[in-house]
Design a protein around this motif. Structure first.
Motif, PDB file in Angstrom:
ATOM      1  N   ILE A   1      -7.601 -37.139  61.346  1.00 45.23           N
ATOM      2  CA  ILE A   1      -8.545 -36.571  62.744  1.00 45.23           C
ATOM      3  C   ILE A   1      -9.622 -35.967  61.813  1.00 45.23           C
ATOM      4  CG2 ILE A   1      -8.251 -35.415  64.779  1.00 45.23           C
ATOM      5  CD1 ILE A   1      -4.871 -36.070  64.751  1.00 45.23           C
ATOM      6  N   GLY A   2     -10.685 -36.087  62.805  1.00 40.55           N
ATOM      7  CA  GLY A   2     -12.058 -34.670  62.640  1.00 40.55           C
ATOM      8  C   GLY A   2     -12.441 -35.768  61.532  1.00 40.55           C
ATOM      9  N   ALA A   3     -12.565 -36.238  61.176  1.00 40.20           N
ATOM     10  CA  ALA A   3     -13.314 -36.980  59.957  1.00 40.20           C
ATOM     11  C   ALA A   3     -14.014 -37.806  59.829  1.00 40.20           C
ATOM     12  CB  ALA A   3     -12.045 -37.995  58.779  1.00 40.20           C
ATOM     13  N   GLY A   4     -14.366 -38.571  60.903  1.00 39.49           N
ATOM     14  CA  GLY A   4     -15.336 -39.292  61.499  1.00 39.49           C
ATOM     15  C   GLY A   4     -16.192 -38.339  62.494  1.00 39.49           C
ATOM     16  N   ASP A   5     -16.132 -37.504  63.336  1.00 38.57           N
ATOM     17  CA  ASP A   5     -16.769 -36.139  63.387  1.00 38.57           C
ATOM     18  C   ASP A   5     -17.417 -34.899  62.532  1.00 38.57           C
ATOM     19  OD1 ASP A   5     -16.272 -36.934  65.858  1.00 38.57           O
ATOM     20  OD2 ASP A   5     -14.246 -35.440  66.538  1.00 38.57           O
ATOM     21  N   SER A   6     -16.507 -35.127  61.580  1.00 39.05           N
ATOM     22  CA  SER A   6     -17.462 -33.838  60.283  1.00 39.05           C
ATOM     23  C   SER A   6     -18.200 -34.728  59.887  1.00 39.05           C
ATOM     24  CB  SER A   6     -16.182 -33.634  59.938  1.00 39.05           C
ATOM     25  OG  SER A   6     -15.342 -34.581  58.608  1.00 39.05           O
ATOM     26  N   PHE A   7     -17.896 -36.551  59.306  1.00 41.97           N
ATOM     27  CA  PHE A   7     -19.420 -36.501  58.699  1.00 41.97           C
ATOM     28  C   PHE A   7     -20.975 -37.036  59.693  1.00 41.97           C
ATOM     29  CE2 PHE A   7     -21.326 -40.289  57.436  1.00 41.97           C
ATOM     30  CZ  PHE A   7     -21.322 -40.877  56.039  1.00 41.97           C
ATOM     31  N   THR A   8     -20.134 -37.383  61.172  1.00 38.42           N
ATOM     32  CA  THR A   8     -21.442 -37.610  61.594  1.00 38.42           C
ATOM     33  C   THR A   8     -21.972 -35.814  61.867  1.00 38.42           C
ATOM     34  OG1 THR A   8     -20.369 -39.353  63.229  1.00 38.42           O
ATOM     35  CG2 THR A   8     -22.265 -37.744  64.280  1.00 38.42           C
ATOM     36  N   ALA A   9     -21.854 -34.995  62.494  1.00 36.66           N
ATOM     37  CA  ALA A   9     -22.075 -33.735  62.432  1.00 36.66           C
ATOM     38  C   ALA A   9     -22.500 -33.622  61.017  1.00 36.66           C
ATOM     39  CB  ALA A   9     -20.995 -32.593  62.482  1.00 36.66           C
ATOM     40  N   ALA A  10     -22.401 -33.744  59.884  1.00 34.39           N
ATOM     41  CA  ALA A  10     -23.360 -33.463  58.336  1.00 34.39           C
ATOM     42  C   ALA A  10     -24.485 -34.369  58.663  1.00 34.39           C
ATOM     43  CB  ALA A  10     -22.016 -33.587  57.772  1.00 34.39           C
ATOM     44  N   LEU A  11     -24.680 -35.370  59.054  1.00 36.30           N
ATOM     45  CA  LEU A  11     -25.312 -36.598  59.104  1.00 36.30           C
ATOM     46  C   LEU A  11     -26.472 -36.063  59.495  1.00 36.30           C
ATOM     47  CD1 LEU A  11     -24.834 -40.241  58.583  1.00 36.30           C
ATOM     48  CD2 LEU A  11     -26.174 -39.082  60.598  1.00 36.30           C
ATOM     49  N   VAL A  12     -25.913 -35.552  61.255  1.00 39.85           N
ATOM     50  CA  VAL A  12     -27.519 -34.874  61.663  1.00 39.85           C
ATOM     51  C   VAL A  12     -27.678 -33.707  61.207  1.00 39.85           C
ATOM     52  CG1 VAL A  12     -27.984 -34.042  64.025  1.00 39.85           C
ATOM     53  CG2 VAL A  12     -26.067 -35.611  64.030  1.00 39.85           C
ATOM     54  N   VAL A  13     -27.043 -32.448  60.728  1.00 35.52           N
ATOM     55  CA  VAL A  13     -27.620 -31.494  60.288  1.00 35.52           C
ATOM     56  C   VAL A  13     -28.374 -31.510  59.097  1.00 35.52           C
ATOM     57  CG1 VAL A  13     -26.632 -29.584  59.477  1.00 35.52           C
ATOM     58  CG2 VAL A  13     -25.452 -29.926  60.638  1.00 35.52           C
ATOM     59  N   GLY A  14     -27.874 -32.893  58.248  1.00 36.28           N
ATOM     60  CA  GLY A  14     -28.666 -32.848  56.876  1.00 36.28           C
ATOM     61  C   GLY A  14     -30.341 -33.242  57.775  1.00 36.28           C
ATOM     62  N   TYR A  15     -29.759 -34.586  58.326  1.00 31.74           N
ATOM     63  CA  TYR A  15     -31.190 -35.314  58.843  1.00 31.74           C
ATOM     64  C   TYR A  15     -32.334 -34.243  59.924  1.00 31.74           C
ATOM     65  CZ  TYR A  15     -34.065 -37.972  61.571  1.00 31.74           C
ATOM     66  OH  TYR A  15     -35.330 -39.028  62.307  1.00 31.74           O
ATOM     67  N   LEU A  16     -31.828 -33.518  60.278  1.00 31.82           N
ATOM     68  CA  LEU A  16     -32.208 -32.595  61.305  1.00 31.82           C
ATOM     69  C   LEU A  16     -33.444 -31.868  60.043  1.00 31.82           C
ATOM     70  CD1 LEU A  16     -30.307 -31.643  63.962  1.00 31.82           C
ATOM     71  CD2 LEU A  16     -32.482 -32.701  64.350  1.00 31.82           C
ATOM     72  N   ALA A  17     -32.601 -31.472  59.277  1.00 28.45           N
ATOM     73  CA  ALA A  17     -33.406 -30.482  57.963  1.00 28.45           C
ATOM     74  C   ALA A  17     -34.187 -30.965  57.207  1.00 28.45           C
ATOM     75  CB  ALA A  17     -32.034 -29.458  56.992  1.00 28.45           C
ATOM     76  N   GLY A  18     -34.405 -32.703  57.509  1.00 32.75           N
ATOM     77  CA  GLY A  18     -34.625 -33.137  56.226  1.00 32.75           C
ATOM     78  C   GLY A  18     -34.923 -33.090  55.148  1.00 32.75           C
ATOM     79  N   ARG A  19     -33.275 -33.502  54.456  1.00 36.72           N
ATOM     80  CA  ARG A  19     -32.932 -33.673  53.658  1.00 36.72           C
ATOM     81  C   ARG A  19     -33.474 -35.610  53.313  1.00 36.72           C
ATOM     82  NH1 ARG A  19     -31.487 -28.918  52.525  1.00 36.72           N
ATOM     83  NH2 ARG A  19     -30.470 -27.730  53.062  1.00 36.72           N
ATOM     84  N   SER A  20     -32.965 -35.890  51.915  1.00 36.81           N
ATOM     85  CA  SER A  20     -33.113 -36.944  51.804  1.00 36.81           C
ATOM     86  C   SER A  20     -31.737 -37.669  51.898  1.00 36.81           C
ATOM     87  CB  SER A  20     -33.132 -37.511  50.263  1.00 36.81           C
ATOM     88  OG  SER A  20     -32.276 -37.174  49.307  1.00 36.81           O
ATOM     89  N   LEU A  21     -31.622 -39.390  52.177  1.00 40.81           N
ATOM     90  CA  LEU A  21     -30.698 -40.052  52.808  1.00 40.81           C
ATOM     91  C   LEU A  21     -29.945 -40.103  51.568  1.00 40.81           C
ATOM     92  CD1 LEU A  21     -29.741 -41.882  54.482  1.00 40.81           C
ATOM     93  CD2 LEU A  21     -30.552 -43.668  53.076  1.00 40.81           C
ATOM     94  N   ASP A  22     -29.591 -39.714  50.486  1.00 45.35           N
ATOM     95  CA  ASP A  22     -28.530 -39.203  49.254  1.00 45.35           C
ATOM     96  C   ASP A  22     -27.758 -38.056  49.603  1.00 45.35           C
ATOM     97  OD1 ASP A  22     -29.164 -42.183  48.073  1.00 45.35           O
ATOM     98  OD2 ASP A  22     -30.192 -41.114  46.734  1.00 45.35           O
ATOM     99  N   GLU A  23     -28.668 -36.930  49.865  1.00 48.08           N
ATOM    100  CA  GLU A  23     -28.417 -35.848  50.101  1.00 48.08           C
ATOM    101  C   GLU A  23     -27.509 -35.433  51.206  1.00 48.08           C
ATOM    102  OE1 GLU A  23     -31.476 -32.264  48.821  1.00 48.08           O
ATOM    103  OE2 GLU A  23     -32.497 -33.781  50.025  1.00 48.08           O
ATOM    104  N   ILE A  24     -28.156 -36.109  52.533  1.00 46.97           N
ATOM    105  CA  ILE A  24     -27.369 -36.291  53.341  1.00 46.97           C
ATOM    106  C   ILE A  24     -26.069 -36.790  53.330  1.00 46.97           C
ATOM    107  CG2 ILE A  24     -27.142 -37.537  55.648  1.00 46.97           C
ATOM    108  CD1 ILE A  24     -29.896 -37.268  55.938  1.00 46.97           C
TER     109      ILE A  24
END
Length: 62
Positions: free
Chosen positions: A12-35
């Motif tokens: 429970i929370g795996a998908g939500d946490s993955f998505t949240a971390a993805l959005v944070v990385g995207y908004l921070a301008g990180r590379s796809l590999d880093e995200i």
């Protein structure tokens, strides 16, 4: 990117946490590999603990 192996306590929370971390990385301008790497680490951490919202490690706080 391959997933991370962990002793799963609760998914429970795996998908939500993955998505949240993805959005944070995207908004921070990180590379796809880093995200992807960051999101996989966060989701693996969440899966290894019971409950959908475990206390997060300082390294995950942006």
């Amino acid at each position: 990117m391959p997933g991370r192996k962990v002793a799963v306590a609760d998914t429970i929370g795996a998908g939500d946490s993955f998505t949240a971390a993805l959005v944070v990385g995207y908004l921070a301008g990180r590379s796809l590999d880093e995200i992807n790497g960051f999101a996989a680490r966060v989701a693996a951490y969440v899966c290894a603990r019971p409950g959908g919202m475990p206390d997060m490690l300082e390294e995950f706080v942006v």
